[in-house]
Enzyme design. Sequence first.
Site, PDB file in Angstrom:
ATOM      1  N   LYS A 204       0.844  -1.201   0.000  1.00  0.00           N
ATOM      2  CA  LYS A 204       0.000   0.000   0.000  1.00  0.00           C
ATOM      3  C   LYS A 204       0.877   1.247   0.000  1.00  0.00           C
ATOM      4  O   LYS A 204       0.680   2.159  -0.786  1.00  0.00           O
ATOM      5  CB  LYS A 204      -0.930  -0.008   1.222  1.00  0.00           C
ATOM      6  CG  LYS A 204      -1.767   1.254   1.302  1.00  0.00           C
ATOM      7  CD  LYS A 204      -2.725   1.262   2.456  1.00  0.00           C
ATOM      8  CE  LYS A 204      -3.399   2.648   2.498  1.00  0.00           C
ATOM      9  NZ  LYS A 204      -4.324   2.815   3.586  1.00  0.00           N
ATOM     10  N   GLU A 210      10.573  -4.806   4.701  1.00  0.00           N
ATOM     11  CA  GLU A 210      10.701  -6.206   4.281  1.00  0.00           C
ATOM     12  C   GLU A 210      10.394  -6.351   2.796  1.00  0.00           C
ATOM     13  O   GLU A 210      11.097  -7.060   2.058  1.00  0.00           O
ATOM     14  CB  GLU A 210       9.719  -7.085   5.076  1.00  0.00           C
ATOM     15  CG  GLU A 210       9.994  -7.185   6.568  1.00  0.00           C
ATOM     16  CD  GLU A 210       9.190  -6.175   7.374  1.00  0.00           C
ATOM     17  OE1 GLU A 210       8.993  -5.036   6.888  1.00  0.00           O
ATOM     18  OE2 GLU A 210       8.775  -6.522   8.498  1.00  0.00           O
ATOM     19  N   GLY A 266      -4.752  -1.549   4.821  1.00  0.00           N
ATOM     20  CA  GLY A 266      -3.915  -2.669   4.379  1.00  0.00           C
ATOM     21  C   GLY A 266      -4.578  -4.015   4.615  1.00  0.00           C
ATOM     22  O   GLY A 266      -4.597  -4.890   3.746  1.00  0.00           O
ATOM     23  N   ARG A 267      -5.168  -4.211   5.801  1.00  0.00           N
ATOM     24  CA  ARG A 267      -5.751  -5.525   6.117  1.00  0.00           C
ATOM     25  C   ARG A 267      -7.141  -5.711   5.515  1.00  0.00           C
ATOM     26  O   ARG A 267      -7.797  -6.712   5.773  1.00  0.00           O
ATOM     27  CB  ARG A 267      -5.755  -5.754   7.633  1.00  0.00           C
ATOM     28  CG  ARG A 267      -6.318  -4.628   8.467  1.00  0.00           C
ATOM     29  CD  ARG A 267      -5.963  -4.805   9.949  1.00  0.00           C
ATOM     30  NE  ARG A 267      -6.384  -3.664  10.753  1.00  0.00           N
ATOM     31  CZ  ARG A 267      -5.676  -2.557  10.939  1.00  0.00           C
ATOM     32  NH1 ARG A 267      -4.492  -2.431  10.329  1.00  0.00           N
ATOM     33  NH2 ARG A 267      -6.109  -1.583  11.685  1.00  0.00           N
ATOM     34  N   GLU A 352      -4.753  -6.547  14.789  1.00  0.00           N
ATOM     35  CA  GLU A 352      -4.182  -5.257  14.391  1.00  0.00           C
ATOM     36  C   GLU A 352      -5.270  -4.174  14.443  1.00  0.00           C
ATOM     37  O   GLU A 352      -4.977  -2.994  14.594  1.00  0.00           O
ATOM     38  CB  GLU A 352      -3.569  -5.352  12.978  1.00  0.00           C
ATOM     39  CG  GLU A 352      -2.563  -4.235  12.705  1.00  0.00           C
ATOM     40  CD  GLU A 352      -1.812  -4.388  11.390  1.00  0.00           C
ATOM     41  OE1 GLU A 352      -2.400  -4.135  10.335  1.00  0.00           O
ATOM     42  OE2 GLU A 352      -0.621  -4.750  11.413  1.00  0.00           O
ATOM     43  N   HIS A 383      -5.952 -33.269  17.450  1.00  0.00           N
ATOM     44  CA  HIS A 383      -4.846 -34.129  17.879  1.00  0.00           C
ATOM     45  C   HIS A 383      -3.684 -33.297  18.394  1.00  0.00           C
ATOM     46  O   HIS A 383      -2.541 -33.776  18.439  1.00  0.00           O
ATOM     47  CB  HIS A 383      -4.421 -35.024  16.712  1.00  0.00           C
ATOM     48  CG  HIS A 383      -5.543 -35.915  16.272  1.00  0.00           C
ATOM     49  ND1 HIS A 383      -5.794 -37.140  16.856  1.00  0.00           N
ATOM     50  CD2 HIS A 383      -6.524 -35.722  15.362  1.00  0.00           C
ATOM     51  CE1 HIS A 383      -6.869 -37.681  16.291  1.00  0.00           C
ATOM     52  NE2 HIS A 383      -7.340 -36.827  15.385  1.00  0.00           N
ATOM     53  N   LYS A 494       9.467  -1.051  14.381  1.00  0.00           N
ATOM     54  CA  LYS A 494      10.058  -0.715  13.072  1.00  0.00           C
ATOM     55  C   LYS A 494      11.152   0.336  13.257  1.00  0.00           C
ATOM     56  O   LYS A 494      12.224   0.256  12.666  1.00  0.00           O
ATOM     57  CB  LYS A 494       8.996  -0.112  12.140  1.00  0.00           C
ATOM     58  CG  LYS A 494       7.952  -1.055  11.610  1.00  0.00           C
ATOM     59  CD  LYS A 494       7.072  -0.302  10.603  1.00  0.00           C
ATOM     60  CE  LYS A 494       5.813  -1.066  10.253  1.00  0.00           C
ATOM     61  NZ  LYS A 494       4.880  -0.306   9.438  1.00  0.00           N
TER      62      LYS A 494
HETATM   63  O1  F6P Z   1       3.163  -2.848   9.778  1.00  0.00           O
HETATM   64  C1  F6P Z   1       1.823  -3.096   9.647  1.00  0.00           C
HETATM   65  C2  F6P Z   1       1.357  -2.799   8.255  1.00  0.00           C
HETATM   66  O2  F6P Z   1       1.262  -1.426   8.070  1.00  0.00           O
HETATM   67  C3  F6P Z   1       0.034  -3.482   7.957  1.00  0.00           C
HETATM   68  O3  F6P Z   1      -1.041  -2.783   8.427  1.00  0.00           O
HETATM   69  C4  F6P Z   1       0.101  -3.609   6.493  1.00  0.00           C
HETATM   70  O4  F6P Z   1      -0.839  -4.532   6.006  1.00  0.00           O
HETATM   71  C5  F6P Z   1       1.523  -4.055   6.314  1.00  0.00           C
HETATM   72  O5  F6P Z   1       2.231  -3.318   7.277  1.00  0.00           O
HETATM   73  C6  F6P Z   1       2.116  -3.854   4.958  1.00  0.00           C
HETATM   74  O6  F6P Z   1       2.061  -2.523   4.557  1.00  0.00           O
HETATM   75  P1  F6P Z   1       2.242  -2.117   3.043  1.00  0.00           P
HETATM   76  O7  F6P Z   1       1.151  -2.735   2.266  1.00  0.00           O
HETATM   77  O8  F6P Z   1       2.181  -0.625   3.025  1.00  0.00           O
HETATM   78  O9  F6P Z   1       3.586  -2.621   2.585  1.00  0.00           O
END
Ligand code: F6P
Length: 525
Positions: A204, A210, A266-267, A352, A383, A494
């Site tokens: 987003k 990462e 994002g979610r 979240e 199990h 972060k």
């Molecule tokens: O760190 C949490 C977050 O902001 C989530 O809410 C989001 O889904 C994820 O990181 C990834 O963010 P982006 O889509 O901006 O890379």
Amino acid sequence: MLDFRPEQSAIWAQLQNAVADTPSITALFTQEPNRVSELTFEAAGLRIDLSKNKVAQGQIKLLLEFTALSPLANHRSAMLAGQPINTSENRAVLHPALRDFGDISSLTSAYRDTVYQQRAQMLTAAEQIRSGKWLGHTGKVITDIVNIGIGGSDLGPKLVYEALREFRHNTLTVHFISNVDGAEIYSLLKTLNPETTLVAIASKTFTTQETLLNAKTALSWLREGLRIKQVESSPHVIALTASASNAVSYGVAAERVLPFEEWVGGRYSLWSSIGFGIACAVGAQAFTELLQGAHALDKHFAEAPLDQNIPVLMALIGIWNINFLKYSTQAVIPYCERLGLLSAYLQQLDMESNGKSTLRDNTKAGTATGPIVWGQTGTNGQHAFFQLMHQGTHTIPVEFIGALQDTLSDNTHHRTLLVNMIAQASALMSGKPAPDSQAYRDYPGDKPSTMILMEQLTPSTLGALIALYEHKVFVQGSLWGINSFDQWGVELGKKLTNELLPREADLSGFDESTQALMGLVNTRL
Ligand code: F6P
């Protein structure tokens, strides 16, 4: 005014007083002769049986009265009208607009054209890949997509991709890389051919550490394999983002940026261009059915009276469990291996969103808020951790999820699977006293559960299921007074990672344990 402190509602105190009188679940079945039919609801292809929860219908009425006096209805209208209900980020929250088919009168139409245009652009790109018209640098068709994203830019698409295995009618494979753990991406890339691979950078913000590091590694691999310098702007790279300008500055060709709007959290983004990998795998029709299923649930949420509204009722039972019965976790157990990623998806969606202790009015919460969500598929869980659910010292409410039919299975398997689910719910509720002097065989029972059934796992029922949880989380956040749409809690970690990453980082401000651990890492890397 959407601010709310639940414990200041007069009915909250009544609910606290009422909880002590709650009969056992089995007693509730005797006291309420029509309990099953009165507590079973249907919407958007889902059938939800709430009867095995430890709550009397009188208590549900009280919860509904509490809700009627809360800002929930206004909050829902404000969300659907596109008001900036995500106050800490001053943003609207309009994921229902991503699956808008024009028949929810309370849903703003302001973004309809934009959404339709962005959806069409994404589905066209997906169709080009599916049909083999999208060619790589050396003229070969794309056979593999690597979706690089994390959190909402990974969990939703991955869940749906796995769940709709049956609907993937082509030879294209979508791979999901999220963790910055290099072992994952390097192991994957070894198995792929750069000439036939498309890297989809899903973010987003287009700033996530990462994702950018994984993208850098994937693009270096493409650059070497294809021997082209400007690999970012080649047909091997596509961006799925709400920050088109960041993607273009990164070098992605503008026509290969599939955008979505800032007001998509994002979610809540799998319905947007973040769902590109899903659309490539299952095609435009199934993707549209996924949206339609979610839309049917949106319509139900927007229009059904509160006492028939399944996200509202599930949310209220959750609040009853968490705040009054003091059960602080929520297990989600799908009896369907294709829904194996559901609990991971719901962990982000719920934890979240509602894992917060500061309210919308900036004051500290006076009640417990979001539950610890966890789970895995049945029968596997039976199990593993079901022992604790039956005989441990914690009471864990369960949401069981099953499909009545499965075209990928056969009657023997599927009947066995479903009967296991039903038997577990029954055993958790009814229990069984121990035979004399064998206390270890005591099953105390009285463990609550909800049963969510669908006829079949299809794009449409899956869409409805996910939307059901989205709205349940919204309702709970609203009733706890939380802004469910920001996630400030993830920021500090972060920031500290960024401070510690440089080899020359000044560690003096950190505690001794952190200094020692960083000292160790610095000797190795
Ligand atoms: O760190 C949490 C977050 O902001 C989530 O809410 C989001 O889904 C994820 O990181 C990834 O963010 P982006 O889509 O901006 O890379």
